[in-house]
Motif scaffolding. Structure first.
Motif, PDB file in Angstrom:
ATOM      1  N   UNK A 167      29.997  39.081  47.665  1.00  0.00           N
ATOM      2  CA  UNK A 167      29.546  38.111  48.756  1.00  0.00           C
ATOM      3  C   UNK A 167      30.490  37.019  48.230  1.00  0.00           C
ATOM      4  N   UNK A 168      31.381  37.223  47.331  1.00  0.00           N
ATOM      5  CA  UNK A 168      32.445  36.502  47.166  1.00  0.00           C
ATOM      6  C   UNK A 168      33.735  37.233  46.171  1.00  0.00           C
ATOM      7  N   UNK A 169      34.861  36.995  46.855  1.00  0.00           N
ATOM      8  CA  UNK A 169      36.790  37.776  46.376  1.00  0.00           C
ATOM      9  C   UNK A 169      37.058  36.645  45.895  1.00  0.00           C
ATOM     10  N   UNK A 170      37.080  36.908  43.848  1.00  0.00           N
ATOM     11  CA  UNK A 170      38.123  36.091  43.503  1.00  0.00           C
ATOM     12  C   UNK A 170      39.232  36.769  43.156  1.00  0.00           C
ATOM     13  N   UNK A 175      42.610  31.805  34.556  1.00  0.00           N
ATOM     14  CA  UNK A 175      41.287  31.956  33.745  1.00  0.00           C
ATOM     15  C   UNK A 175      39.994  30.410  34.109  1.00  0.00           C
ATOM     16  N   UNK A 176      40.880  29.374  33.705  1.00  0.00           N
ATOM     17  CA  UNK A 176      40.444  27.959  33.927  1.00  0.00           C
ATOM     18  C   UNK A 176      39.883  28.337  35.848  1.00  0.00           C
ATOM     19  N   UNK A 181      36.359  27.829  40.014  1.00  0.00           N
ATOM     20  CA  UNK A 181      35.103  28.359  41.404  1.00  0.00           C
ATOM     21  C   UNK A 181      33.594  28.869  41.259  1.00  0.00           C
ATOM     22  N   UNK A 182      33.596  30.222  39.521  1.00  0.00           N
ATOM     23  CA  UNK A 182      32.635  30.863  39.251  1.00  0.00           C
ATOM     24  C   UNK A 182      31.725  29.869  39.562  1.00  0.00           C
ATOM     25  N   UNK A 187      25.960  27.335  41.257  1.00  0.00           N
ATOM     26  CA  UNK A 187      25.352  26.411  41.415  1.00  0.00           C
ATOM     27  C   UNK A 187      24.910  26.441  42.903  1.00  0.00           C
ATOM     28  N   UNK A 188      25.902  26.054  44.126  1.00  0.00           N
ATOM     29  CA  UNK A 188      25.696  26.721  44.848  1.00  0.00           C
ATOM     30  C   UNK A 188      24.563  27.207  45.675  1.00  0.00           C
ATOM     31  N   UNK A 189      24.790  28.553  44.848  1.00  0.00           N
ATOM     32  CA  UNK A 189      24.050  29.766  45.308  1.00  0.00           C
ATOM     33  C   UNK A 189      22.322  29.156  44.522  1.00  0.00           C
TER      34      UNK A 189
END
Length: 214
Positions: A167-170, A175-176, A181-182, A187-189
């Motif tokens: 679904x997402x690729x980062x 790390x911070x 972003x994670x 939170x949105x999901x």
């Protein structure tokens, strides 16, 4: 507004050394209610590992029996050992509104995405900023023999080649930043319509109120 929520199956995948284990730990620190999925494995415990906390350590026969009895949500054979996620604890957790975090490879992620729980799955793949940096991270851990590192590097491209199934690729360069972003993604999901089973009843109440007021 309805305050009930169905739990998410949050999958983190990456080639070895790209940071998924570190980020998984940071996510559980960010939200202590996250339940970390304890995998079953046939590999022997490493120093400091505890059965039931780090892994559920079983022999080959017990693992294969769990698979044949349908007790595994996903399973794979990696680096000469079997790994898998027991189904029961996961179903209980998400049914109670708790998110379950998986640190698994693309094979396990694919099995979960093809399971009956697919609608409640959030999959995220972590890419390294470069292959050179990936090797440096593996070597800096000083946990594995050179031949093991070579094997992990050889397998890394196979892992990376499945990046587009998530679904997402980062890109985990910092790390911070990646952690921020994670947490935003999770939170949105959690607010997806399918995660809120109480919405149907709420909309019915709104409809009833509307009809009574007209």
């Amino acid at each position: 507004m309805p305050d009930t929520r169905r739990g998410l199956l949050i999958i983190l995948s990456s080639p070895s050394g790209a940071g998924k284990s570190t980020l998984a730990q940071r996510l559980t620190a960010w939200d202590p209610t996250l339940a970390f999925s304890v995998s079953a494995t046939t590999r022997p415990p490493r120093p400091g590992e505890t059965d039931g906390r780090d892994y559920r350590f079983v022999d080959d026969a017990a693992f294969k029996a769990m698979v044949s009895d349908g007790e595994m949500l996903e399973h794979a054979h990696v680096f000469g050992n079997f790994y898998g996620s027991p189904r029961g604890p996961v179903e209980q957790a998400i049914g109670a509104g708790k998110d379950v975090l998986f640190d698994i490879d693309w094979q396990g992620a694919q099995q979960i995405r093809n399971s009956a729980l697919a609608a409640h799955t959030l999959s995220i793949f972590l890419l390294p900023p470069s292959i050179h940096e990936l090797r440096r991270r593996l070597e800096s851990r000083a946990k594995d023999a050179p031949e093991t590192i070579a094997g992990r590097m050889q397998k890394s491209w196979d892992e990376i080649s499945h990046w587009d199934g998530y679904d997402y690729v980062l890109v985990n360069e910092d790390l911070h930043d990646t952690e921020d972003r994670l947490t935003s993604i999770i939170t949105a999901a959690r607010l997806r319509r399918v995660q809120q089973p109480g919405l149907n009843a709420h909309v019915r109440r709104l409809q009833q109120e509307f009809e009574e007021s007209t």
